[in-house]
Scaffold this motif. Structure first.
Motif, short mmCIF file in Angstrom:
data_model
loop_
_atom_site.label_atom_id
_atom_site.label_comp_id
_atom_site.label_asym_id
_atom_site.label_seq_id
_atom_site.Cartn_x
_atom_site.Cartn_y
_atom_site.Cartn_z
N PHE A 153 4.38 -5.90 -41.56
CA PHE A 153 5.35 -5.20 -40.72
C PHE A 153 6.78 -5.39 -41.19
N ARG A 154 7.13 -6.61 -41.57
CA ARG A 154 8.54 -6.93 -41.81
C ARG A 154 9.13 -6.15 -42.99
N ILE A 155 8.29 -5.59 -43.87
CA ILE A 155 8.83 -4.90 -45.02
C ILE A 155 8.74 -3.38 -44.86
N ARG A 156 8.36 -2.93 -43.66
CA ARG A 156 8.16 -1.50 -43.43
C ARG A 156 9.30 -0.89 -42.64
N THR A 157 9.74 0.29 -43.07
CA THR A 157 10.58 1.10 -42.20
C THR A 157 9.69 1.73 -41.15
N MET A 158 10.08 1.58 -39.89
CA MET A 158 9.30 2.11 -38.78
C MET A 158 10.05 3.24 -38.10
N SER A 183 7.40 0.50 -26.14
CA SER A 183 7.07 -0.54 -27.10
C SER A 183 5.88 -0.11 -27.94
N CYS A 184 5.83 -0.62 -29.15
CA CYS A 184 4.71 -0.32 -30.05
C CYS A 184 4.28 -1.61 -30.72
N ALA A 185 3.03 -1.96 -30.52
CA ALA A 185 2.46 -3.14 -31.19
C ALA A 185 1.79 -2.68 -32.47
N VAL A 186 2.12 -3.34 -33.56
CA VAL A 186 1.67 -2.93 -34.89
C VAL A 186 0.83 -4.03 -35.51
N ASP A 193 10.31 -8.68 -35.73
CA ASP A 193 9.38 -8.97 -36.82
C ASP A 193 8.49 -10.16 -36.50
N ALA A 194 8.90 -11.02 -35.61
CA ALA A 194 8.06 -12.15 -35.22
C ALA A 194 6.86 -11.70 -34.39
N GLY A 196 17.19 -3.58 -40.49
CA GLY A 196 17.71 -3.26 -39.18
C GLY A 196 18.61 -2.04 -39.13
N ALA A 197 18.79 -1.36 -40.23
CA ALA A 197 19.59 -0.13 -40.23
C ALA A 197 18.83 0.95 -39.46
N THR A 198 19.57 1.68 -38.64
CA THR A 198 18.93 2.67 -37.77
C THR A 198 19.45 4.08 -38.05
N ASN A 199 18.64 5.05 -37.67
CA ASN A 199 19.02 6.45 -37.80
C ASN A 199 18.38 7.19 -36.63
#
Length: 115
Positions: free
Chosen positions: A29-34, A21-24, A73-74, A55-58
């Motif tokens: 946050f909600r508009i960032r690709t992580m 897990s990573c706390a940011v 995102d919450a 939510g698209a993943t790679n």
């Protein structure tokens, strides 16, 4: 100031699972690709998985079908479910934006997989 705090690493046997897990904080946050990244011993850091705001993943080819990235995102968190771990997954794992912000790297979390 961006803060990234990774947790959940440990020592496991081959075939077992871990969830990172990573706390940011400090960014919208909600508009960032992580992304999740890892640095194996003696090697350069590499990208493992990314997730867009939608939510698209790679995934890197080496982890496809075994790792799953997700975000909440919450709670401003990004997670990495790692299944069927192999010794070559041994590394320090980090989260960051994608592309990464050089000044934002956290301490990472160590994952060690024994054979």
């Amino acid at each position: 100031q961006v803060q990234l705090v990774e947790s959940g690493g440990g020592l496991v046997h081959a075939g077992e699972s871990l969830r990172l897990s990573c706390a940011v904080s400090g960014i919208t946050f909600r508009i960032r690709t992580m992304g999740w990244y890892r640095q194996p011993p003696g090697r350069l850091r590499e990208v493992v998985a990314t997730i867009t705001p939608s939510g698209a993943t790679n995934y890197a080819d080496s982890v496809k079908g075994r790792f799953t990235v997700s975000r909440d995102d919450a709670k401003n968190t990004v997670s990495l479910q790692m299944d069927s771990l192999q010794p070559q997954d041994t590394a320090v794992y980090y989260c960051n934006q994608n592309p990464p912000i050089a000044s934002s790297w956290g301490q990472g979390t160590q994952v060690t997989v024994s054979s």
